[in-house]
Design an enzyme around this catalytic site. Structure first.
Site, short mmCIF file in Angstrom:
data_model
loop_
_atom_site.label_atom_id
_atom_site.label_comp_id
_atom_site.label_asym_id
_atom_site.label_seq_id
_atom_site.Cartn_x
_atom_site.Cartn_y
_atom_site.Cartn_z
N GLY A 37 3.12 34.51 46.35
CA GLY A 37 4.54 35.00 46.33
C GLY A 37 5.31 33.70 46.91
N LYS A 191 39.08 58.26 50.24
CA LYS A 191 37.73 58.78 50.28
C LYS A 191 37.21 58.50 51.47
CE LYS A 191 35.32 54.40 49.56
NZ LYS A 191 34.41 53.86 48.76
#
Length: 304
Positions: A37, A191
């Site tokens: 990786g 909101k």
């Protein structure tokens, strides 16, 4: 001093477009991922004594793309580059500019610290989610605005029956600019955020009945805010012809599914984020290369 342009893998098409606009070949850099990786970066260009620009938006996977940028910068610095410029058309962690509880990490400041440790002399970003993030940097930050480019792309779709809609109080200043440039009225949705992907709409200020809404924001992530805004203006009797404009259209998680449930006619965004999916509505993409190239020329003194 001449300029070399490198592109990471996060948005290679934009990197190639930027190099073309600057009239330079894209610098050669070998990137390889080992079986465990780890990422291996090796320059295939001589950068000694040169200005170097590395373009790499920190789009998902944010950590991987950020590390790739830092490794490329380290290779350039060790190769003797005179000055390093980081170009992040989309800046991940820009929403992490403050802590709402004592146990939270301050991601925006941490990323700023990492970039400073990466030997960059200057940073360039486009429409940060919050301009306050600039205070996290000790290096110069060139904060570019794509609003004018998006306004011009939007103009052919605007008529006297249109209205600009801000999806929350945080986007009001941006929406006001669009409304002013286009000569349109403004409506504002109130909101509250329930979670990272869920919002609760509490009300609407302004008139949208019978009008064609243009919902304006800087960023679409999971599209919870945009979908809730679209549902609100539909309940208030707007026309079934909704346009959404955003600088950065990440469209992650349930974003496309949410937007498909409302009658969105078109989405306008920039190419700060690579777009690989088919959408159930028209998607117009505005290229950032000219905006970035102009700023790079001014910063580095490099002409065509």
């Amino acid at each position: 001093m001449d300029l070399t342009v490198f592109s990471g893998t996060a948005n290679r098409p934009l990197g190639e477009a930027l190099a073309r606009t600057l009239g330079r070949p894209l610098g050669k850099c070998h990137l390889e991922r080992f079986p465990d990786g780890e990422l291996h970066v090796e320059l295939q260009e001589d950068v000694r004594g040169r200005n170097v620009c590395i373009i790499q938006p920190t789009v998902p996977p944010v950590g991987e793309n950020l590390l790739e940028l830092l490794l490329m910068a380290d290779a350039c610095w060790r190769g003797g580059a005179a000055r390093l410029l980081a170009v992040l058309p989309y800046f991940g962690y820009a929403r992490h500019d403050r802590r709402s509880s004592p146990g939270e990490a301050l991601g925006g400041r941490l990323v700023a610290d990492l970039l400073e440790r990466g030997h960059f002399d200057r940073l360039m970003a486009v429409n940060l989610h919050t301009a306050a993030l600039e205070g996290c940097f000790n290096m110069p930050l060139e904060h570019l605005d794509a609003c004018t480019m998006l306004v011009e792309a939007l103009r052919p779709h605007v008529g006297p029956g249109s209205v600009v809609v801000s999806p929350d109080l945080g986007a009001v200043k941006l929406a006001e600019r669009y409304a002013r440039h286009l000569g349109l009225p403004l409506a504002i949705v109130h909101k509250s955020r329930v979670s990272g992907s869920e919002v609760n709409v509490q009300g609407l200020v302004g008139e949208v009945r019978g009008l064609r809404p243009i919902i304006v924001d800087d960023l679409i992530s999971t599209a919870g805010t945009i979908a809730a805004t679209a549902e609100t203006v539909l309940k208030e009797g707007c026309a079934d012809d909704i346009t959404v404009v955003a600088t950065h259209a990440l469209l992650v998680g349930p974003a496309v599914e949410r937007l498909a449930r409302v009658p969105i006619r078109r989405l306008l965004s920039t190419d700060s984020v690579p777009h690989r999916m088919e959408l159930p509505f028209k998607h117009e993409v505005v290229g950032l290369a000219p905006l970035l190239a102009d700023a790079i020329r001014r910063i580095t003194g490099s002409g065509r």
